[in-house]
Design an enzyme around this catalytic site. Structure first.
Site, mmCIF file in Angstrom:
data_model
loop_
_atom_site.group_PDB
_atom_site.id
_atom_site.type_symbol
_atom_site.label_atom_id
_atom_site.label_comp_id
_atom_site.label_asym_id
_atom_site.label_seq_id
_atom_site.Cartn_x
_atom_site.Cartn_y
_atom_site.Cartn_z
ATOM 1 N N ASN A 107 1.158 -0.865 0.010
ATOM 2 C CA ASN A 107 0.248 0.312 -0.418
ATOM 3 C C ASN A 107 0.498 0.714 0.381
ATOM 4 O O ASN A 107 2.525 1.007 -0.091
ATOM 5 C CB ASN A 107 -0.751 -0.246 1.176
ATOM 6 C CG ASN A 107 -2.157 0.942 1.200
ATOM 7 O OD1 ASN A 107 -1.935 1.517 0.008
ATOM 8 N ND2 ASN A 107 -3.411 -0.452 1.091
ATOM 9 N N ARG A 108 0.328 2.303 0.424
ATOM 10 C CA ARG A 108 0.698 3.803 0.484
ATOM 11 C C ARG A 108 1.511 4.246 1.440
ATOM 12 O O ARG A 108 1.133 3.829 2.471
ATOM 13 C CB ARG A 108 0.001 4.534 -0.651
ATOM 14 C CG ARG A 108 -0.744 4.163 -2.036
ATOM 15 C CD ARG A 108 -2.056 4.990 -2.041
ATOM 16 N NE ARG A 108 -1.875 4.826 -4.496
ATOM 17 C CZ ARG A 108 -3.178 4.057 -3.801
ATOM 18 N NH1 ARG A 108 -3.523 2.661 -3.235
ATOM 19 N NH2 ARG A 108 -2.934 3.713 -5.431
ATOM 20 N N HIS A 133 3.164 0.093 -2.665
ATOM 21 C CA HIS A 133 3.521 -1.060 -2.944
ATOM 22 C C HIS A 133 5.379 -1.503 -3.098
ATOM 23 O O HIS A 133 5.941 -2.612 -4.103
ATOM 24 C CB HIS A 133 3.073 -1.464 -4.417
ATOM 25 C CG HIS A 133 1.651 -1.854 -3.827
ATOM 26 N ND1 HIS A 133 1.332 -2.673 -2.769
ATOM 27 C CD2 HIS A 133 0.616 -2.221 -4.993
ATOM 28 C CE1 HIS A 133 -0.653 -2.442 -2.916
ATOM 29 N NE2 HIS A 133 -0.316 -2.647 -3.955
ATOM 30 N N HIS A 207 -0.802 -10.258 -3.582
ATOM 31 C CA HIS A 207 -1.589 -9.178 -4.362
ATOM 32 C C HIS A 207 -2.203 -9.839 -5.086
ATOM 33 O O HIS A 207 -2.828 -10.217 -6.346
ATOM 34 C CB HIS A 207 -0.620 -8.411 -5.025
ATOM 35 C CG HIS A 207 -1.608 -7.450 -5.654
ATOM 36 N ND1 HIS A 207 -2.945 -7.310 -6.109
ATOM 37 C CD2 HIS A 207 -1.899 -6.064 -4.769
ATOM 38 C CE1 HIS A 207 -3.299 -5.864 -6.304
ATOM 39 N NE2 HIS A 207 -2.281 -5.284 -5.076
ATOM 40 N N SER A 208 -3.335 -11.305 -4.759
ATOM 41 C CA SER A 208 -3.779 -11.964 -6.153
ATOM 42 C C SER A 208 -5.412 -11.346 -6.139
ATOM 43 O O SER A 208 -5.609 -10.835 -5.450
ATOM 44 C CB SER A 208 -4.235 -13.646 -5.504
ATOM 45 O OG SER A 208 -2.838 -14.627 -5.795
ATOM 46 N N TYR A 209 -5.691 -11.817 -7.551
ATOM 47 C CA TYR A 209 -6.226 -10.461 -8.255
ATOM 48 C C TYR A 209 -7.391 -12.270 -8.259
ATOM 49 O O TYR A 209 -6.948 -12.758 -9.054
ATOM 50 C CB TYR A 209 -6.745 -10.191 -9.602
ATOM 51 C CG TYR A 209 -6.196 -9.449 -9.380
ATOM 52 C CD1 TYR A 209 -4.235 -8.452 -9.052
ATOM 53 C CD2 TYR A 209 -6.517 -7.645 -9.597
ATOM 54 C CE1 TYR A 209 -4.270 -7.634 -8.841
ATOM 55 C CE2 TYR A 209 -6.403 -6.639 -10.090
ATOM 56 C CZ TYR A 209 -4.928 -6.921 -9.439
ATOM 57 O OH TYR A 209 -3.728 -5.490 -9.712
ATOM 58 N N ASP A 279 -11.154 0.502 -3.309
ATOM 59 C CA ASP A 279 -9.913 0.215 -3.002
ATOM 60 C C ASP A 279 -10.263 0.928 -1.700
ATOM 61 O O ASP A 279 -9.264 1.509 -1.725
ATOM 62 C CB ASP A 279 -9.736 1.170 -4.796
ATOM 63 C CG ASP A 279 -7.899 1.211 -4.313
ATOM 64 O OD1 ASP A 279 -7.456 -0.232 -3.960
ATOM 65 O OD2 ASP A 279 -7.163 1.501 -5.163
ATOM 66 N N GLN A 316 -7.107 -4.312 2.067
ATOM 67 C CA GLN A 316 -7.444 -3.914 1.018
ATOM 68 C C GLN A 316 -8.599 -4.503 0.701
ATOM 69 O O GLN A 316 -7.551 -5.471 0.212
ATOM 70 C CB GLN A 316 -5.743 -3.223 0.757
ATOM 71 C CG GLN A 316 -6.728 -2.698 -0.582
ATOM 72 C CD GLN A 316 -6.154 -0.789 -0.181
ATOM 73 O OE1 GLN A 316 -5.920 -0.794 1.089
ATOM 74 N NE2 GLN A 316 -6.540 0.367 -1.191
ATOM 75 N N GLU A 344 -6.000 -7.673 0.115
ATOM 76 C CA GLU A 344 -4.717 -8.009 0.628
ATOM 77 C C GLU A 344 -4.439 -7.412 2.228
ATOM 78 O O GLU A 344 -5.095 -6.346 2.702
ATOM 79 C CB GLU A 344 -4.293 -6.329 0.393
ATOM 80 C CG GLU A 344 -4.363 -6.595 -1.129
ATOM 81 C CD GLU A 344 -4.288 -5.226 -1.939
ATOM 82 O OE1 GLU A 344 -3.771 -4.584 -1.988
ATOM 83 O OE2 GLU A 344 -5.426 -5.005 -2.706
HETATM 84 C C1 BGC Z 1 -4.331 -0.366 -4.809
HETATM 85 C C2 BGC Z 1 -4.800 -0.112 -6.427
HETATM 86 C C3 BGC Z 1 -3.447 -0.161 -6.575
HETATM 87 C C4 BGC Z 1 -3.909 -2.055 -6.954
HETATM 88 C C5 BGC Z 1 -2.989 -2.267 -8.744
HETATM 89 C C6 BGC Z 1 -4.029 -1.642 -4.989
HETATM 90 O O1 BGC Z 1 -3.862 -2.300 -3.867
HETATM 91 O O2 BGC Z 1 -4.610 -0.501 -3.495
HETATM 92 O O3 BGC Z 1 -4.634 1.253 -5.799
HETATM 93 O O4 BGC Z 1 -4.325 0.372 -8.211
HETATM 94 O O5 BGC Z 1 -3.095 -2.756 -5.528
HETATM 95 O O6 BGC Z 1 -1.726 -1.451 -8.122
#
Ligand code: BGC
Length: 380
Positions: A107-108, A133, A207-209, A279, A316, A344
């Site tokens: 995250n940020r 990230h 970070h799996s989708y 998000d 997240q 996440e």
């Molecule tokens: C973030 C998003 C980002 C994504 C892929 C997520 O964990 O919160 O803002 O776009 O990851 O980069």
């Protein structure tokens, strides 16, 4: 007498199968294959983990990425439930963190800056004005050391990485270990640990989708979601938390009763507009450090259920808002907007600059250790 011998033989066979971790089909185990080379010439491998029930995870030591995860639907049919590619080049070309280990900080971090022990650290900035990230070359883009691990209840892969003092701007030489276990109960368990030789900050995640209907099989808006969170961390336009822990009550962020992901996603809510959908970080109920249910997702078409259990304080929830059909994954599947969702598990975003959030500082004498389990089952 004959019956006794038969019983004894059956018992012996079961014992041998248990010891060798082999199931009736004889497939369970870990297989290693070449997956290519990075532009710097580092060899990359891909490991196939198969459990005693035939469920399968493919994991590469490039970024610790889970490239595919096959679990059964209610009829027993296996489908891959994560977005991914079947070749290294596609990952090298760039992608939004599909299936990767994220670090040092998931995250940020606002403006890529934080202070620790009186010193200010400047991190790589890679998301507008902010750090996201782990920076330009985060843990999702490095080659990890990898090897299978013998475990009693499934199949496992251990990944280790030594992150150098100053990497992406972070202090301290950090030794990181991530163990993925595909258990015989169809759980993907991820255990993260780390130590440092200098005080630092850390927030590792995965970070799996996911798409429980199968990767590439449409959007995830009809999946039903329960989120065990009374509060979330609202953000500014750049997705940096304001510091508030806001109640989800009477907002589109209330998933305390299982609700379809898409039911409220287009409501004219400022937070949804900032995120272009969900998000956001949710403040998980229950005590951080103890294993508890964070989320449960159900896909009615296939009957698949995924629960997320974690020791982490937050999660997240991201609905693949920035996917736009430009990436083609396994089996030629095109990934359109909202074709996957991420859960996440993590500390809250920008914690190093938010004194009221749980601390993400890892001391020189300390040990970082968190566990998250993605549990798969079916509803009939
Ligand atoms: C973030 C998003 C980002 C994504 C892929 C997520 O964990 O919160 O803002 O776009 O990851 O980069």
């Amino acid at each position: 007498m004959k019956l006794k011998i038969n019983l004894l033989l059956t018992f012996l066979l079961c014992a041998i199968m248990l010891v060798l971790n082999v199931d009736a089909l004889g497939q369970a185990g870990v297989q290693k294959k070449d997956f290519g080379k990075t532009p710097e010439g580092q060899n990359v491998e891909i490991y196939t983990l198969t459990n005693s029930r035939g469920a399968e995870a493919k994991i590469t030591n490039y970024g610790g990425i889970v490239t595919s995860l096959k679990v059964p639907d209610r009829t027993g049919h296996l489908s891959d439930v994560v977005l991914g590619f079947d070749n290294l080049d596609a990952y090298l070309k760039g992608h939004p963190y599909f299936g990767a280990i994220i670090g040092r900080y998931g995250n940020r971090i606002a403006k890529g800056r934080f202070s620790l022990n009186g010193a200010e650290y400047k991190l790589a900035v890679n998301n507008g004005a902010n750090h996201l990230h782990g920076g330009i070359k985060g843990f999702d883009k490095v080659v990890w050391n990898a090897g299978p691990l013998k475990v009693a209840n499934g199949v496992a892969l251990v990944l280790t990485y030594q992150s150098k003092d100053g990497e992406e701007g972070y202090p301290g030489n950090l030794s990181v270990k991530v163990t993925y276990t595909l258990t015989n109960r169809n759980e993907l368990k991820i255990e993260y640990s780390a130590t440092t030789d200098k005080d630092t900050v850390i927030n590792l995640t995965h970070h799996s989708y996911f798409n429980l209907a199968g990767q590439g099989e449409g959007d995830i808006l009809k999946h039903s979601l329960f989120l065990n969170a009374n509060r979330f961390t609202p953000t500014d336009e750049g997705s940096i938390p304001t510091g508030e822990l806001r109640s989800v009550r009477k907002t589109p962020f209330d998933f305390l009763q299982a609700t379809e992901i898409g039911a409220r996603i287009n409501q004219p809510d400022q937070q949804l507009q900032f995120g272009k959908g969900y998000d956001h970080n949710f403040v998980l109920n229950g005590k951080m450090g103890t294993m508890r249910l964070g989320a449960r997702v159900y896909e009615a078409g296939t009957g698949r259920v995924m629960e997320v259990w974690t020791t982490e304080p937050g999660m997240q929830f991201y609905t693949g808002n920035f996917l736009d059909g430009t990436l083609t994954g396994i089996d030629g599947k095109v990934y359109q907007q909202r074709y996957g969702f991420c859960l996440e598990t993590q500390h809250y975003p920008d914690s190093p600059n938010q004194p009221k959030f749980p601390s993400t500082v890892l001391r020189k004498v300390g040990r970082y250790h968190t566990v998250t389990v993605y549990k798969f089952s079916v509803r009939r």
